[in-house]
Design a protein around this motif. Structure first.
Motif, mmCIF file in Angstrom:
data_model
loop_
_atom_site.group_PDB
_atom_site.id
_atom_site.type_symbol
_atom_site.label_atom_id
_atom_site.label_comp_id
_atom_site.label_asym_id
_atom_site.label_seq_id
_atom_site.Cartn_x
_atom_site.Cartn_y
_atom_site.Cartn_z
ATOM 1 N N ARG A 74 0.847 -1.205 0.000
ATOM 2 C CA ARG A 74 0.000 0.000 0.000
ATOM 3 C C ARG A 74 0.872 1.241 0.000
ATOM 4 N N ARG A 75 1.881 1.190 0.930
ATOM 5 C CA ARG A 75 2.777 2.358 1.028
ATOM 6 C C ARG A 75 3.478 2.585 -0.301
ATOM 7 N N LEU A 76 3.908 1.444 -0.871
ATOM 8 C CA LEU A 76 4.632 1.517 -2.141
ATOM 9 C C LEU A 76 3.739 2.126 -3.223
ATOM 10 N N LYS A 77 2.487 1.715 -3.199
ATOM 11 C CA LYS A 77 1.535 2.216 -4.184
ATOM 12 C C LYS A 77 1.391 3.725 -4.036
ATOM 13 N N VAL A 78 1.208 4.105 -2.740
ATOM 14 C CA VAL A 78 1.052 5.534 -2.470
ATOM 15 C C VAL A 78 2.293 6.272 -2.933
ATOM 16 N N GLN A 79 3.456 5.684 -2.550
ATOM 17 C CA GLN A 79 4.715 6.327 -2.929
ATOM 18 C C GLN A 79 4.840 6.401 -4.447
ATOM 19 N N ASN A 80 4.431 5.301 -5.060
ATOM 20 C CA ASN A 80 4.496 5.235 -6.511
ATOM 21 C C ASN A 80 3.663 6.349 -7.128
ATOM 22 N N GLN A 81 2.450 6.467 -6.564
ATOM 23 C CA GLN A 81 1.575 7.525 -7.061
ATOM 24 C C GLN A 81 2.224 8.888 -6.854
ATOM 25 N N GLU A 82 2.844 8.985 -5.667
ATOM 26 C CA GLU A 82 3.496 10.269 -5.376
ATOM 27 C C GLU A 82 4.614 10.525 -6.375
ATOM 28 N N VAL A 83 5.362 9.435 -6.629
ATOM 29 C CA VAL A 83 6.476 9.573 -7.567
ATOM 30 C C VAL A 83 5.951 9.970 -8.937
ATOM 31 N N GLU A 84 4.865 9.295 -9.319
ATOM 32 C CA GLU A 84 4.279 9.609 -10.623
ATOM 33 C C GLU A 84 3.843 11.063 -10.682
ATOM 34 N N ARG A 85 3.212 11.442 -9.564
ATOM 35 C CA ARG A 85 2.732 12.827 -9.489
ATOM 36 C C ARG A 85 3.926 13.774 -9.565
ATOM 37 N N ALA A 86 4.982 13.399 -8.821
ATOM 38 C CA ALA A 86 6.177 14.242 -8.800
ATOM 39 C C ALA A 86 6.785 14.318 -10.192
ATOM 40 N N THR A 87 6.820 13.176 -10.866
ATOM 41 C CA THR A 87 7.374 13.162 -12.216
ATOM 42 C C THR A 87 6.564 14.066 -13.127
ATOM 43 N N LYS A 88 5.233 13.923 -12.958
ATOM 44 C CA LYS A 88 4.351 14.755 -13.781
ATOM 45 C C LYS A 88 4.594 16.233 -13.480
ATOM 46 N N LEU A 89 4.705 16.488 -12.171
ATOM 47 C CA LEU A 89 4.946 17.870 -11.747
ATOM 48 C C LEU A 89 6.261 18.380 -12.317
ATOM 49 N N LYS A 90 7.246 17.454 -12.297
ATOM 50 C CA LYS A 90 8.564 17.847 -12.786
ATOM 51 C C LYS A 90 8.490 18.183 -14.275
ATOM 52 N N SER A 91 7.744 17.325 -14.986
ATOM 53 C CA SER A 91 7.597 17.573 -16.411
ATOM 54 C C SER A 91 6.915 18.915 -16.645
ATOM 55 N N GLN A 92 5.851 19.102 -15.850
ATOM 56 C CA GLN A 92 5.117 20.368 -15.996
ATOM 57 C C GLN A 92 6.025 21.541 -15.676
ATOM 58 N N PHE A 93 6.834 21.300 -14.604
ATOM 59 C CA PHE A 93 7.739 22.356 -14.177
ATOM 60 C C PHE A 93 8.738 22.655 -15.293
ATOM 61 N N LEU A 94 9.247 21.563 -15.883
ATOM 62 C CA LEU A 94 10.208 21.726 -16.968
ATOM 63 C C LEU A 94 9.584 22.522 -18.111
ATOM 64 N N ALA A 95 8.372 22.099 -18.459
ATOM 65 C CA ALA A 95 7.701 22.757 -19.574
ATOM 66 C C ALA A 95 7.496 24.235 -19.287
ATOM 67 N N SER A 96 7.001 24.477 -18.072
ATOM 68 C CA SER A 96 6.695 25.878 -17.759
ATOM 69 C C SER A 96 7.980 26.672 -17.602
ATOM 70 N N MET A 97 9.014 26.005 -17.044
ATOM 71 C CA MET A 97 10.261 26.731 -16.862
ATOM 72 C C MET A 97 10.854 27.086 -18.212
ATOM 73 N N SER A 98 10.804 26.079 -19.132
ATOM 74 C CA SER A 98 11.368 26.375 -20.435
ATOM 75 C C SER A 98 10.623 27.564 -21.058
ATOM 76 N N HIS A 99 9.347 27.609 -20.797
ATOM 77 C CA HIS A 99 8.544 28.713 -21.324
ATOM 78 C C HIS A 99 8.878 30.013 -20.625
ATOM 79 N N GLU A 100 8.840 29.907 -19.290
ATOM 80 C CA GLU A 100 8.969 31.129 -18.503
ATOM 81 C C GLU A 100 10.375 31.707 -18.598
ATOM 82 N N LEU A 101 11.373 30.845 -18.689
ATOM 83 C CA LEU A 101 12.739 31.338 -18.751
ATOM 84 C C LEU A 101 13.065 31.877 -20.140
ATOM 85 N N ARG A 102 12.550 31.152 -21.110
ATOM 86 C CA ARG A 102 12.938 31.536 -22.466
ATOM 87 C C ARG A 102 12.228 32.799 -22.943
#
Lengths: 202, 785
Positions: B267-295
């Motif tokens: 269960r914990r792993l699942k939650v963590q996994n979800q968190e990781v997925e969410r974090a990855t998604k967030l990171k991607s979003q962050f990357l996308a927005s950063m590339s936009h916002e910085l450029r």
């Protein structure tokens, strides 16, 4: 059916065999009978009365006991004496060859007078001596000599054993009084087969 | 054995009884048989003896009768046998075997011949035909006088035997009954405990109940011991069983707890996994927005500093120009840094996509070299390439160039003036190795391991850090490794460095012709259906340079090539090109001479001649009649822009280019860029406004930003494409957004080109727009004809 037949045939066969065996047996028995009759006749014809009497003489010696004094005089032998005419001939001698009585060798002595009878255990008197019978009996004077003869009325005249003919067989009579006077002891077996035994009057 | 097999399944009581009966019965039978046999034998002997005595008596009594042939006496003697009823007959034989006298109990029978007895044998008896026959030799005074034979029947013996057999049977019966009774009494002592034990054992085995116990007899015999042992065994089993149950229970508990722990962990792993997925998604979003916002802001800085440097906004003092140059360099460095970081992030996130294809190194190399050479020239570094012929590799073309560029720029950076850089390509097994060797400062052995790590910059000999992000080699290594390659370095400190990387060998079998002219369709063989393209004569002695230029231009122009100045003059007269590109550093005949010669000839005097050179001698060039002057390395957009400028489409642009962006700075930058290139523009700040203008008037093309409030770029594209007459309207997209693969697909389908808001988009945009507008004009011309 077939079984029954077989049984029957077997029965027939058996009975047949029995018959055969029976016939065989009968034949054998008949043959034997004929032979034995012939044999007996042959023997009879062969053995004369005196042959039988000779054998009886020998046998008398086996059933009689002599007083011990008389034996030493003739040197330990058993002596048969024949007074007068000898009806036996050489047959008696032949018959006694190799035989003993009371472990004593047997000798045969032929004598002419009663005086010669000392040393004799058995003295046979031929019928020729019938006339001199009383003298002879007197002469023996109760010596321990078994007197045997086929003279008629021998036993009544003081003789000890007299041959008699009875049913065509040689038999004998015993004068027990005479033997007892002479000191001789006769076996009961001998008396058993005697036709008559004359005893002391009681 | 058969009896044993039948009775084998009997219960033990029966077995015991049977055993007792058998044993006692057998013993009794044997005993009785022995007894009877003994008795019969001894009785027979006694009988024989008795008759033998009678025979002796008769014989003795018959001696005189035999000797004196007195049959009667003998018979009378024998008649005494009448007293013995069992005597069947008696016969006296004379020594010569003749029957002398006979006695018969019943009637007269046949007389058998006398038996032959041995010389010393006086008596004999035997049993014959159920009769006892006794023979006795009659001896009188040492001589055989006769033989008595007496036959006696066996009736008495048989009767006695029968009587005995009866008694034995009776005894046997009584004994057996007694034995049965006794056995039934005593067998309980033996059988009962065994039966009891068997019952207990059955209970144990059937019900697995180890608590039951056998009841002991207590008399201490073997059965008692057996029960005791059995009970002890049960006890041990029970203890073992209990222990086992306990262990099992513990095990079950443990399994249960482990299972629940595992479930928890899952269960914990699942939650963590979800968190990781969410974090990855967030990171991607962050990357996308950063590339936009910085450029986005950087774009403005770069663009406007470029414009300022080009003095489009008015003249600048030297100082101002120098400062603007600093601003531009700083911004470019910053942009490079951002790009590198984003690249690295994408690589780490696995979002970098590789479009691997088979191509020849010699095709890709010139593009990189054209960029590197000017840098090398500035430090007077000789760049030499040693290529084995036709080396195909399997890689992403863009990434391959990036790798090569990184290594070369690195080499240039760390190589002092008058140094040398060698590029060698060679085949090694299943892969192709590319080695870049420089005569630079080299890398210390202890640093060699870390140069490929992120943000590691090796200190130079002077202790100063070099310009750069420190990410170049890290990105390079990852790019190589992600394309199934390897990178390594050899270096001697102070003498130089050699970076070698490998990539998989490609499958190109045929060699692509080195000469562009051989490959491209000839001037005259252009398709008739297509509108006639302007012809450009490329003059360069270097085949790779010709190819590079041809690849830049062949989409919009027809190409003719010349390898030397003389050939250029000849070709120019033959084909009458619309423009000429001229390398002034050719081996035979200087470029400038060719320029002069072209200008002298009347036929070629008016043809626009654009000088492309590594050296910057613009004043000389313009003085000699060059139409324009570009310093190598030349970028495609730059070249296209220049060409566009000097090959003006006939008639001025009637329709404006619609610019759509919510960012006013970006709008202004685009406006400036396009107006400088000679286009009319019209700007709106939202998608809806853009659609209104498109509906109201004719526009030549649309430059569209993707990220806008309200209606975004994709929606605008969708609306435009829904209208039949606007199906062919060229749309360009410019964005600072990180574009996903799906979006790329849409953009590839619906738009002419799309740009990131980076430092180079202006030139590309100008070139692309020029191409589109040129095409439209040609189409109109064809339509007018």
């Amino acid at each position: 059916m077939r079984q029954a037949f077989m049984l029957e045939s077997r029965n027939v066969c058996l009975s047949h065999r029995e018959i055969c065996l029976g016939v065989l047996r009968l034949t054998v028995v008949l043959l034997l009978c004929v032979y034995s009759v012939l044999n007996v006749q042959a023997q009879n014809s062969k053995l004369s009365d005196y042959d039988i009497k000779a054998a009886y003489l020998f046998n008398f010696g086996r059933f009689v006991e002599w007083p011990s004094g008389g034996e030493s005089s003739n040197g330990g032998s058993f002596t048969f004496c024949i007074l007068g005419h000898d009806p036996f001939g050489q047959n008696l001698d032949h018959m006694l060859v190799g035989r003993t009585i009371n472990s004593k060798a047997i000798t045969v002595k032929r004598i002419a007078t009663p005086q010669e009878s000392s040393g004799c255990q058995i003295l046979f008197l031929d019928t020729t001596e019938q006339g001199k019978l009383n003298k002879i009996i007197e002469a023996l004077d109760d010596e321990a000599v078994l007197t045997v003869s086929d003279i008629p009325e021998f036993s009544k005249h003081g003789g000890m054993i007299q041959f008699v003919e009875k049913e065509n067989r040689v038999r004998f009579e015993v004068n027990l009084e005479a033997t007892q006077r002479a000191g001789l002891t006769l076996s009961s077996d001998l008396l058993k087969v005697a036709t008559a035994v004359m005893r002391q009057p009681r | 054995m058969s009896i044993g097999a039948q009775t084998r399944h009997y219960p033990i009581t029966k077995k015991l009884t049977r055993m007792n009966m058998l044993v006692s019965g057998l013993a009794l039978v044997l005993a009785c048989a022995a007894f009877i046999t003994y008795d019969v034998i001894s009785f027979r002997q006694a009988r024989a003896h008795g008759i033998s005595i009678q025979a002796q008596i008769i014989g003795d009594n018959s001696v005189s009768a035999i000797l004196f042939s007195d049959v009667k006496t003998a018979q009378s003697t024998m008649s005494a046998l009448e007293a013995a009823p069992n005597i069947v007959s008696a016969v006296i034989f004379t020594p010569d075997g003749k029957p002398f006298a006979a006695y018969w109990r019943d009637e007269k029978g046949r007389i058998a011949p006398p038996p032959r007895l041995g010389p010393n044998q006086t008596d004999a008896y035997w049993f014959k035909h159920g009769e006892l026959v006794v023979a006795h030799k009659i001896i009188f005074q040492g001589n055989v006088t006769g033989i008595v034979v007496i036959r006696s029947d066996m009736r008495e013996i048989n009767e006695r035997s029968e009587r005995y057999a009866g008694i034995a049977a009776l005894v046997l019966l009584i004994s057996l009954i007694a034995a049965l009774l006794l056995a039934s009494v005593f067998q309980n002592d033996v059988a009962e405990p065994i039966v009891h034990l068997a019952k207990i054992a059955r209970i144990v085995s059937r019900e697995k109940d180890y608590s039951v116990r056998a009841t002991q007899t207590g008399n201490g015999d073997e059965l008692d011991l057996l029960m005791d042992s059995f009970n002890r065994m049960l006890e041990q089993i029970q203890r073992g069983d209990d222990a086992l149950r306990e262990a099992q229970r513990e095990l079950e508990q443990r399994v249960e707890s482990r299972t629940s722990q595992l479930a928890d962990a899952n269960r914990r792993l699942k939650v963590q996994n979800q968190e990781v997925e969410r974090a990855t998604k967030l990171k991607s979003q962050f990357l996308a927005s950063m590339s936009h916002e910085l450029r986005t802001p950087l774009n403005a800085i770069l663009g406007f500093s470029d414009l300022l440097a080009e003095k489009t906004a008015g003249p600048l003092t030297d100082k101002q120009a120098r400062f603007i140059g600093h601003v531009r360099d700083g911004a470019r460095h910053l942009l490079q840094l951002i790009n590198d970081i984003l690249d690295l992030s994408k690589i780490e996130a696995g979002q970098l996509e590789f479009h691997c294809q088979d191509f020849l190194i010699e095709e890709a190399l010139p593009e990189v070299l054209s960029t590197i050479r000017p840098l090398a020239m500035a430090k007077n570094i000789a760049v030499q390439q040693k290529l084995e012929t036709a080396l195909p590799i399997h890689a992403d073309r863009v990434r391959f160039k990036q790798i090569l560029y990184n290594l070369l720029s690195n080499a240039v950076k760390f190589t002092p003036k008058d140094g040398r850089i060698d590029i060698r390509c060679y085949e090694s097994g299943d892969s192709i190795s590319i080695a870049v060797t420089d005569t630079g400062i080299g890398i210390k052995p202890e640093d060699q391991k870390v140069v490929f790590e992120e943000f590691r910059q090796v200190e130079g000999p002077s202790g100063t850090t070099h310009e750069g992000t420190g990410l170049g080699l890290a990105i390079t290594r990852r790019l190589v490794e992600q394309q199934s390659g390897k990178i390594s370095l050899e270096s001697e400190f102070g003498k130089g460095t050699c970076f070698t990387f490998t990539l998989p060998k490609g499958q190109i079998a045929h060699r692509i012709a080195a000469g562009v002219g051989d490959l491209r369709p000839s001037v005259t063989s252009a398709s008739n259906s297509a509108p006639k393209k302007p012809l450009i004569l490329i003059v360069d002695n270097e085949p790779s340079a010709r190819e590079l230029l041809a690849s830049y231009l062949d989409q919009d122009y027809q190409i003719a090539v010349a390898k030397s100045g003389a050939e250029a003059l000849e070709k120019a007269k033959q084909v009458h090109p619309d423009a000429i590109t001229l390398d002034v550093l050719m081996a035979q005949g200087g470029g400038f001479e060719t320029l002069v010669a072209l200008r002298k000839e009347a036929e070629t005097a008016n043809i626009p001649i654009i000088i492309l050179s590594i050296i910057d001698q613009k004043q000389v060039g313009f003085a000699l009649g060059a139409t324009d002057y570009l310093v190598k390395p030349i970028r495609k957009t730059e070249l296209l822009e220049i060409m566009n400028k000097h090959l003006p489409p006939d008639g001025s642009a009637s329709s404006p280019i619609l610019l759509v962006d919510d960012d006013i700075k970006a709008l202004e930058l685009a406006e400036e860029t396009l107006r400088n290139a000679g286009y009319e523009t019209e700007s709106v700040q939202s998608g809806t406004q853009a659609l209104e203008i498109i509906a109201a008037k004719d526009v030549a093309a649309v430059l569209l930003d993707l990220l806008m409030p309200g209606m975004d770029g994709f929606q605008v594209i969708q609306h435009i494409r829904e209208q039949e007459k606007l199906k062919a309207l060229p749309i360009f997209v410019i964005t600072a957004k990180h574009i996903t693969p799906d979006e790329i697909e849409i953009l590839n389908r619906e738009t002419e080109a799309f740009f990131h808001k980076t430092g180079t988009w202006q030139e590309q945009l100008t070139a692309e727009i020029g191409r589109v507008v040129h095409k439209q004009k040609l189409a109109k011309g064809v339509g007018a004809q």
